[in-house]
Write a protein that holds these residues in place. Structure first.
Motif, short mmCIF file in Angstrom:
data_model
loop_
_atom_site.label_atom_id
_atom_site.label_comp_id
_atom_site.label_asym_id
_atom_site.label_seq_id
_atom_site.Cartn_x
_atom_site.Cartn_y
_atom_site.Cartn_z
N UNK A 42 7.89 -48.33 18.13
CA UNK A 42 8.18 -48.23 16.69
C UNK A 42 9.29 -49.18 16.29
N UNK A 43 10.30 -49.33 17.16
CA UNK A 43 11.39 -50.27 16.87
C UNK A 43 10.85 -51.70 16.75
N UNK A 44 10.01 -52.10 17.69
CA UNK A 44 9.45 -53.46 17.68
C UNK A 44 8.58 -53.66 16.44
N UNK A 45 7.76 -52.69 16.12
CA UNK A 45 6.89 -52.79 14.95
C UNK A 45 7.72 -52.89 13.67
N UNK A 46 8.77 -52.08 13.56
CA UNK A 46 9.64 -52.14 12.38
C UNK A 46 10.31 -53.51 12.26
N UNK A 47 10.79 -54.01 13.39
CA UNK A 47 11.44 -55.33 13.38
C UNK A 47 10.44 -56.44 13.06
N UNK A 48 9.24 -56.33 13.59
CA UNK A 48 8.19 -57.32 13.27
C UNK A 48 7.88 -57.29 11.79
N UNK A 49 7.79 -56.09 11.24
CA UNK A 49 7.48 -55.96 9.82
C UNK A 49 8.56 -56.62 8.96
N UNK A 50 9.81 -56.50 9.37
CA UNK A 50 10.90 -57.16 8.64
C UNK A 50 10.90 -58.68 8.86
N UNK A 51 10.58 -59.09 10.09
CA UNK A 51 10.68 -60.50 10.47
C UNK A 51 9.54 -61.34 9.93
N UNK A 52 8.32 -60.80 9.99
CA UNK A 52 7.14 -61.56 9.57
C UNK A 52 7.03 -61.52 8.05
N UNK A 91 0.61 -52.77 14.17
CA UNK A 91 0.93 -51.98 12.99
C UNK A 91 0.01 -50.75 12.90
N UNK A 92 -1.28 -50.92 13.20
CA UNK A 92 -2.22 -49.80 13.13
C UNK A 92 -1.87 -48.74 14.16
N UNK A 93 -1.56 -49.18 15.40
CA UNK A 93 -1.19 -48.23 16.44
C UNK A 93 0.08 -47.48 16.06
N UNK A 94 1.00 -48.16 15.44
CA UNK A 94 2.27 -47.53 15.04
C UNK A 94 2.03 -46.48 13.97
N UNK A 95 1.17 -46.80 13.00
CA UNK A 95 0.87 -45.84 11.94
C UNK A 95 0.14 -44.62 12.51
N UNK A 96 -0.75 -44.85 13.47
CA UNK A 96 -1.46 -43.72 14.09
C UNK A 96 -0.47 -42.82 14.83
N UNK A 97 0.50 -43.48 15.53
CA UNK A 97 1.50 -42.70 16.26
C UNK A 97 2.34 -41.89 15.28
#
Length: 142
Positions: free
Chosen positions: A107-117, A130-136
């Motif tokens: 979740x940390x990596x996905x959140x950081x990717x979302x901010x970075x990209x 992102x999809x896997x993170x939302x499912x989690x």
């Protein structure tokens, strides 16, 4: 660039200026000799012609050297770019492995990717993250 290299380049620049002025003087001497008595001073005319050929040879080789320096610079830039790309790939692979081993929070990596990209095309590359993170997240809420 080292101090010695700068000094040598300065000396070379001065020599080139001197060479240009000598060549100009030499050409004026040749034209004066040709007007005066070309047969009498044939050796001088031939010597000046020979020096002209040598100067042409020097200029051609200076151009070759410049082309080689340019190719060296381009090759160095390409190598630096390749090394930079390889580092990024390896760091990405390491982060992905650490995520899979649960040493870094996904979740940390996905959140950081979302901010970075910022571009949609970049985010599309990571859509499965992102999809896997939302499912989690939905599973955690249930």
């Amino acid at each position: 660039m080292s101090k010695i290299q700068r000094e040598l380049e300065d000396q070379l620049a001065k020599m080139l200026v001197d060479r240009d002025s000598l060549l100009a003087e030499m050409r004026s001497v040749r034209s004066a000799v040709k007007k005066d008595n070309p047969k009498k001073n044939k050796w001088l005319t031939e010597m000046i012609d020979h020096l002209d050929k040598l100067d042409t040879y020097i200029i051609q080789n200076e151009n070759r050297i410049q082309a080689i320096k340019q190719r060296k610079h381009v090759a160095k830039s390409k190598l630096t770019h390749k090394q930079d790309s390889k580092r990024k790939i390896l760091i990405g692979a390491m982060v992905e492995r650490l995520m899979n081993e649960d040493k870094i929070s996904r979740n940390f990596i996905v959140d950081e990717l979302d901010k970075f990209l910022t571009r949609d095309s970049d985010k599309a590359l990571f859509a499965d993250y992102f999809e896997d993170s939302y499912e989690d997240s939905y599973e955690d809420l249930s």
